[in-house]
Design an enzyme around this catalytic site. Structure first.
Site, short mmCIF file in Angstrom:
data_model
loop_
_atom_site.label_atom_id
_atom_site.label_comp_id
_atom_site.label_asym_id
_atom_site.label_seq_id
_atom_site.Cartn_x
_atom_site.Cartn_y
_atom_site.Cartn_z
N GLY A 73 0.81 -1.22 0.00
CA GLY A 73 0.00 0.00 0.00
C GLY A 73 0.84 1.26 0.00
O GLY A 73 0.36 2.32 -0.41
N ALA A 133 -6.71 14.74 -33.81
CA ALA A 133 -5.47 15.08 -33.12
C ALA A 133 -5.20 16.58 -33.22
O ALA A 133 -4.64 17.19 -32.30
CB ALA A 133 -4.31 14.29 -33.70
#
Length: 558
Positions: free
Chosen positions: A207, A444
């Site tokens: 974690g 794009a």
């Protein structure tokens, strides 16, 4: 433990333990009678309590143990890393003995916290000390880190995390995990408000990886740096796969493959230097403006501007290095790349123009023609968001043939991940200046800082092409039947295609149409590029943020 501090000189000796020679207290190397007293401001002496001497001895011994353990692995101690990070003599430690037990010979916890200066500006730090319980995090460490972050938020200064830890302290169980939850929340609270940089200079597992994952930039080294949610032993037990720590989560993997990290350093000194360099471009908080540096434009800049015309080839299929273009535009040719090894068909990084820090986003024709794919899209989006959070203008240099086609891209989520670029540009409220160098096709073109998506100033070079498709691709679709008939009639199909493509370029692809529509503000010669960017930045210097709705926040594609 501030209750044992008896004099300012004593405080400095304790704060500097490990950085200079804390044993000076034990030797009595303070003003006044040797080993007996410290000098007060009015010349009188005061007793030097034995507890202070004992604390200094513990600090000295702890650093000696740390050196013996870390140097054997080819690593610096936590305090040596702080020496490299901060301007000389500026580090002030807080909570030196918190979590320790001086009477029982415990010098402190497995993390060092405090504040220092980088290029004269205050920065907070927490540095995990692997020589103390493997740098593991328990209650004392969590409390110190959260306290440090609270102070940094109050002071509105950046935080650097130096990570070298075995993760949660198993002996403390859920109490240790709880501290990670508190740190996660503090990191999220600080996100976008103060810059946060993580230096991974050892293991970071379980974690614990989400502490750096929530920060703005992650820096790793070629050796010793590792990040993974589950280690090689767990992977083998669960899947049967045998894999080394470096192959699973080493510096190269996270810089070139996963995109988790933003810089791969040669060693610890290089990693720390990169952190210092990046902070030089960023403000201390989102409430402040980036620093401004003295700069005088001269002959060097004029010569660099002239070189621009020869860098970009006339043939729109011929590659070139966008980094050469960037270096001809920015101050001193200095460009600090971010995520250099990931999503390499796009280039992002920090630079200065006329002494003012900016973020630069560009396509890289040297890599897959500068096409946008899932990796480069996320790279661009993340960087634009970073610049917008910390008030850096975004300079976009466009030479893009479109999005990368293919089932692999569709299955990898090019729709979802490509949308992140749109979200980043459309929501940015910093000055945005875009220059189309050679070609900008299809979707794009729209997402790479077009005026329609929110850019303030847009320019194009005279030979640039702006269209839905490139001429050849468009002709193959629009004139498909004509080309088929020519083929059946035995005519020269290639000659016809070339003729139609030339006509399409003349009537549709050239940038004049965008100029006439107002989507391009001006057509500029290549050597004018730096000059018009400078002028635009001056024009947009007073741009202010506007809150257009009362919503809590947008639902960004993630």
């Amino acid at each position: 433990m501030t209750d044992i501090i008896s004099a300012p000189a004593t405080q400095r000796a304790l704060n500097d333990s490990g950085r200079s020679d804390p044993s000076q207290l034990a030797r009595g190397d303070l003003p006044g009678r040797a080993g007996q007293s410290g000098q007060s401001g009015d010349g009188r002496t005061q007793p030097l309590r034995q507890a202070v001497v004992r604390a200094a001895e513990l600090a000295r011994d702890a650093e000696e143990r740390a050196r013996s353990r870390q140097h054997a692995k080819g690593k610096h101690t936590a305090r040596e890393r702080l020496d490299l990070l901060f301007d000389a003599g500026t580090f002030e430690e807080i909570g030196r003995f918190a979590g320790g037990n001086i009477n029982n010979g415990v010098a402190g916890s497995a993390v060092i916290t405090g504040f220092g200066e980088i290029y004269g500006r205050k920065v907070g730090v927490y540095a995990q000390d692997f020589s103390v319980k493997g740098g593991t995090l328990g209650t004392a460490e969590g409390v110190k880190i959260c306290h440090l972050m609270d102070k940094a938020l109050d002071l509105k200064v950046p935080v650097v995390a130096i990570v070298d830890s075995g993760g949660a302290r198993i002996q403390e169980g859920v109490a240790a995990l709880t501290q990670y939850g508190r740190i996660f929340r503090k990191t999220c609270e600080a996100s976008g408000f103060i810059p946060q940089i993580s230096l991974i200079l050892g293991p970071c597992a379980g974690g614990a990886v989400y502490c750096p994952a929530l920060t703005d930039l992650i820096i790793m080294t070629k050796e010793h740096s590792n990040m993974f949610v589950t280690g090689p032993d767990v992977v083998k037990a669960a899947t049967g796969e045998s894999i080394s720590m470096d192959e699973l989560g080493g510096g190269w993997v996270h810089n070139a493959v996963s995109g988790v990290a933003h810089y791969l350093a040669q060693d610890e000194a290089d990693a720390i230097d990169y952190a210092r360099t990046v902070l030089a471009y960023l403000p201390s908080s989102s409430d402040a403006q980036p620093p401004v540096y003295a700069f005088g434009s001269g002959r060097t800049e004029r010569e660099a501007a002239k070189r621009l015309a020869s860098i970009v080839p006339d043939n729109d299929r011929q590659p070139y290095d966008m980094l050469e273009v960037i270096r001809c535009i920015v101050d001193y040719g200095e460009f600090v790349q971010v995520q250099e090894l990931f999503g390499a068909s796009a280039v992002v990084g920090f630079a200065c123009i006329d002494g003012r820090p900016v973020g630069v986003v560009a396509n890289q024709p040297n890599v897959r023609a500068g096409i946008l794919d899932v990796d480069s899209s996320e790279k661009v989006a993340r960087f634009v968001r970073l610049c917008d959070a910390f008030n850096l203008p975004v300079i976009t240099l466009v030479d893009v043939p479109g999005y990368k086609p293919g089932s692999d891209q569709e299955h990898a989520g090019i729709i979802r991940r490509g949308a992140k670029v749109i979200y980043a540009y459309a929501n940015a409220q910093v000055p945005m200046i875009t220059v189309v160098l050679r070609k900008a096709f299809g979707g794009a073109y729209i997402v790479m800082g077009s005026k329609a998506i929110g850019a303030d100033m847009n320019f194009a070079w005279p030979t640039s092409q702006i269209a839905v498709l490139g001429a050849t691709g468009a002709v193959n679709i629009i004139h498909r039947k004509d080309l088929q008939k020519a083929r059946e009639a035995g005519k020269d199909v290639d000659a016809l295609r070339k003729s139609l493509a030339e006509e399409y370029e003349r009537t549709t692809v050239n940038a004049n149409l965008s100029l006439e529509m107002g989507e391009i503000d001006a057509m500029i010669d290549p050597e004018q590029t730096r000059e018009v960017i400078e002028e635009s930045l001056r024009l947009l210097a007073t741009k202010r943020r506007v809150r257009r709705t009362g919503k809590h926040h947008g639902n960004q594609p993630l």
